[in-house]
Write an enzyme that holds these catalytic residues in place. Structure first.
Site, PDB file in Angstrom:
ATOM      1  N   ILE A 145       1.041  -1.010  -0.531  1.00 55.10           N
ATOM      2  CA  ILE A 145      -0.296  -0.444   0.456  1.00 55.10           C
ATOM      3  C   ILE A 145       1.000   1.141  -0.201  1.00 55.10           C
ATOM      4  CG2 ILE A 145      -0.374  -0.442   2.038  1.00 55.10           C
ATOM      5  CD1 ILE A 145      -3.065   1.367   2.439  1.00 55.10           C
ATOM      6  N   SER A 146       0.267   2.269  -1.276  1.00 57.22           N
ATOM      7  CA  SER A 146       1.765   3.139  -0.616  1.00 57.22           C
ATOM      8  C   SER A 146       1.703   4.251   0.214  1.00 57.22           C
ATOM      9  CB  SER A 146       1.278   4.040  -2.193  1.00 57.22           C
ATOM     10  OG  SER A 146       1.009   3.914  -3.057  1.00 57.22           O
TER      11      SER A 146
END
Ligand code: SAH
Length: 205
Positions: free
Chosen positions: A55-56
């Site tokens: 997940i960024s």
């Protein structure tokens, strides 16, 4: 913790679009993260979500979202659903979000999370996003959250007149967020931040 994330990581670095700040303030990021890592959900970093994917970092999600200059009635395509977090941030701002994820188990998990949170305007599909999602085109905005060597041509084709596309494009082993805009059928690109994303992969055809 989410308030601090928005203030210290996002506002402090220059994000000003109030729709983006509101969305980052609203979406419960910790619910998109595996249980054992939930305590790290609001830290200034990407996190693993399984299947070698991530997940960024919150700031990058906010930066990419702001760069798309979204409107409430926009229809958006995302390639790389991952956890579903970016899709939820988009769904807070626009009318419809279509998102494609190549790893089936991640697509299923993201779909489940988004359903639990009642994001009825996000539509997830498992598959290779290389060819886009023609049925719902054209898109006012397209966001690619895995790094290709070049933008798949069909994604440019599925962009509406006046549309914006953001992608972490890889050039000489360095990735740059690159913003493409389509106006009077002409496509222009502008290089923004240097970044680090997981690779854009393909299903064998
Ligand atoms: N937007 C995600 C971050 C995803 S990481 C989030 O908010 O959590 C990038 C994702 O892109 C990975 O899950 C990876 O499996 C997916 N991906 C890579 N190549 C793809 C392709 N060709 N089509 C669809 N998804 C792809």
């Amino acid at each position: 913790m989410r308030n601090d994330m928005v203030e210290q990581q996002i506002v402090a670095r220059g994000i000003t679009d109030s729709s983006v700040l509101d969305a980052m303030q609203t979406v419960p990021r910790h619910l998109f993260i595996p249980d054992q890592l939930q305590s790290l959900a609001y830290q200034d970093r990407p996190l693993p979500i399984g299947m070698d994917q991530t997940i960024s970092q919150p700031y990058i999600v906010a930066y990419m979202t702001e760069s798309l200059h979204l409107n409430p009635d926009d229809v958006v395509l995302e390639i790389g659903t991952g956890s579903g977090y970016q899709a939820a941030v988009l769904a807070e701002i626009v009318k419809e979000v279509y998102s494609i994820e190549i790893v089936t188990s991640l697509a299923k998990q993201a779909e489940f999370t988004l359903k639990q949170l009642e994001y009825s305007n996000v539509h997830v599909k498992a598959g290779d996003g290389y060819h886009g999602w023609k049925e719902h085109a054209p898109y006012d905005a397209i966001i690619i959250t895995a790094a290709p060597l070049s933008v798949p041509p069909e994604l440019i084709n599925q962009l509406a007149e006046g549309g914006r596309l953001i992608v972490p494009e890889e050039k000489n082993n360095q990735q740059y967020l690159t913003l493409y805009t389509k106006n009077k059928s002409k496509v222009k690109s502008k290089r923004l931040l240097a970044v680090r994303f997981v690779p854009f992969t393909r299903t064998k055809e």
